[in-house]
Design an enzyme around this catalytic site. Structure first.
Site, PDB file in Angstrom:
ATOM      1  N   ASN A 182      85.749  39.546  33.795  1.00 46.63           N
ATOM      2  CA  ASN A 182      85.159  38.199  33.798  1.00 46.63           C
ATOM      3  C   ASN A 182      83.631  38.255  33.733  1.00 46.63           C
ATOM      4  O   ASN A 182      82.949  37.277  34.038  1.00 46.63           O
ATOM      5  CB  ASN A 182      85.538  37.431  35.071  1.00 46.63           C
ATOM      6  CG  ASN A 182      87.008  37.432  35.350  1.00 46.63           C
ATOM      7  OD1 ASN A 182      87.478  38.170  36.213  1.00 46.63           O
ATOM      8  ND2 ASN A 182      87.750  36.630  34.619  1.00 46.63           N
TER       9      ASN A 182
ATOM     10  N   HIS B  64      91.910  39.226  30.852  1.00 42.97           N
ATOM     11  CA  HIS B  64      90.877  38.642  29.979  1.00 42.97           C
ATOM     12  C   HIS B  64      90.324  39.662  28.981  1.00 42.97           C
ATOM     13  O   HIS B  64      89.213  39.493  28.475  1.00 42.97           O
ATOM     14  CB  HIS B  64      89.750  38.042  30.815  1.00 42.97           C
ATOM     15  CG  HIS B  64      90.175  36.826  31.584  1.00 42.97           C
ATOM     16  ND1 HIS B  64      90.525  35.651  30.961  1.00 42.97           N
ATOM     17  CD2 HIS B  64      90.364  36.625  32.909  1.00 42.97           C
ATOM     18  CE1 HIS B  64      90.884  34.761  31.879  1.00 42.97           C
ATOM     19  NE2 HIS B  64      90.794  35.333  33.071  1.00 42.97           N
TER      20      HIS B  64
ATOM     21  N   HIS C 204      96.050  45.163  38.186  1.00 43.88           N
ATOM     22  CA  HIS C 204      95.498  43.829  37.963  1.00 43.88           C
ATOM     23  C   HIS C 204      96.652  42.823  37.969  1.00 43.88           C
ATOM     24  O   HIS C 204      97.327  42.623  36.958  1.00 43.88           O
ATOM     25  CB  HIS C 204      94.758  43.836  36.612  1.00 43.88           C
ATOM     26  CG  HIS C 204      93.871  42.656  36.436  1.00 43.88           C
ATOM     27  ND1 HIS C 204      92.593  42.608  36.942  1.00 43.88           N
ATOM     28  CD2 HIS C 204      94.074  41.455  35.833  1.00 43.88           C
ATOM     29  CE1 HIS C 204      92.045  41.448  36.634  1.00 43.88           C
ATOM     30  NE2 HIS C 204      92.931  40.724  35.973  1.00 43.88           N
TER      31      HIS C 204
ATOM     32  N   HIS D  47      90.484  37.678  42.822  1.00 40.27           N
ATOM     33  CA  HIS D  47      89.081  37.447  43.195  1.00 40.27           C
ATOM     34  C   HIS D  47      88.934  37.131  44.689  1.00 40.27           C
ATOM     35  O   HIS D  47      87.849  36.735  45.118  1.00 40.27           O
ATOM     36  CB  HIS D  47      88.428  36.335  42.371  1.00 40.27           C
ATOM     37  CG  HIS D  47      88.378  36.587  40.898  1.00 40.27           C
ATOM     38  ND1 HIS D  47      87.598  35.856  40.037  1.00 40.27           N
ATOM     39  CD2 HIS D  47      88.999  37.502  40.120  1.00 40.27           C
ATOM     40  CE1 HIS D  47      87.751  36.301  38.788  1.00 40.27           C
ATOM     41  NE2 HIS D  47      88.619  37.303  38.825  1.00 40.27           N
TER      42      HIS D  47
END
Ligand SMILES: [Fe+2]
Ligand SMILES: [Fe+2]
Length: 268
Positions: A48, A76, A160, A187
């Site tokens: 990110n 991502h 992840h 996060h």
């Protein structure tokens, strides 16, 4: 006089970097943190880092030049398409090894290796199953294949994934073969860091590097508005930064972790 080999490997991990404030927090503090913790290896999650979605080459280089040894990614991965152009020149970039239909341009980036204190250390990145919204191969099968093809190195795994229970179960799967598994993606730092029964250091999520007063790195006032009215929100661009991470020491002779410490620091 013969110098004795240092039997320890100290790994510093920093969680998902979200946007400019997260990048600057890492860039300005990582050499100090490496020295403070005597870290041999600094791993960050960069999925990110560029405005909340993906990683451009310039910012990859900024992180590497600041002292980051290895940058892992996540769901991502394709947030910035230029990754397909620069991945061949980015030997510190690690992409998810179990992504179905991984683009050919990324196939040489499924692991990062470094010799530390005369031992091979291998970092891999695997995507979880639940709520990832990408086609993934089973991380259990993917790790088994990678490990059985090359069981020699010390394995460090960035898992992840979204769910803590899934991360827990994958932790027990890796314990005894990997030396460190750290979760990323939510996060939000968890407080369950420990050394598992077979000696692997574990945390469900290391957290993030970004704006502390935010919704996982995004502007909380915009997010609140979206909850009522719909629309979109963006990366938090103001406020104090924070660094979330982990320091782990591994005995390179036994490949077992000997200490684990969580980091949660405010940054001006
Ligand atoms: Fe993330
Ligand atoms: Fe993610």
């Amino acid at each position: 006089m013969k110098l004795l080999n240092n039997p320890n490997l100290t790994v510093l991990v920093l969680g998902d970097i979200v946007g400019r404030i997260g990048r600057n927090a890492v860039i300005r503090n990582c050499r100090f943190l490496k020295e403070k913790y005597h870290a041999d290896l600094l791993i960050v999650n960069g999925e990110n880092a560029t405005h909340g979605n993906g990683l451009i080459y310039k910012q990859y280089l900024d992180l590497v030049n600041a002292g980051v040894d290895c940058i892992t990614m996540g769901n991502h991965i394709y947030g910035k398409k230029e990754i397909l152009e620069y991945a061949k020149d980015a030997n510190r970039l690690v992409v998810p090894a179990n992504l179905e239909n991984l683009e050919d341009e990324l196939k040489n980036n499924v692991s990062f290796e470094q010799i530390v204190n005369n031992v091979r250390v291998k970092v891999i990145n695997l995507l979880g199953i639940a709520n990832i919204n990408l086609a993934v191969k089973s991380p259990f099968i993917a790790f088994k294949e990678i490990y059985e093809a090359d069981p020699e190195p010390i394995y460090i795994v960035d898992y992840h994934a979204e769910l803590t229970a899934e991360k827990n179960s994958f932790g027990y799967e890796l314990d005894g073969r990997a030396s460190l598994m750290f979760g990323t993606h939510t996060h939000v730092q968890t407080a369950d860091e420990r050394i598992m029964p077979e000696g692997m250091a574990y945390i469900s999520d290391v957290g993030m590097c970004g704006v502390r007063e935010s919704v996982i790195g995004f502007d909380y006032q915009e997010v609140k508005k979206v909850m009522w009215e719909g629309g979109s929100y963006s990366v938090a661009m103001k406020g104090k930064g924070m660094l979330n991470g982990l320091v782990v020491t591994i005995d390179t002779t036994t490949k077992k972790a000997t200490s684990i410490e969580r980091i949660n620091i405010d940054v001006e």
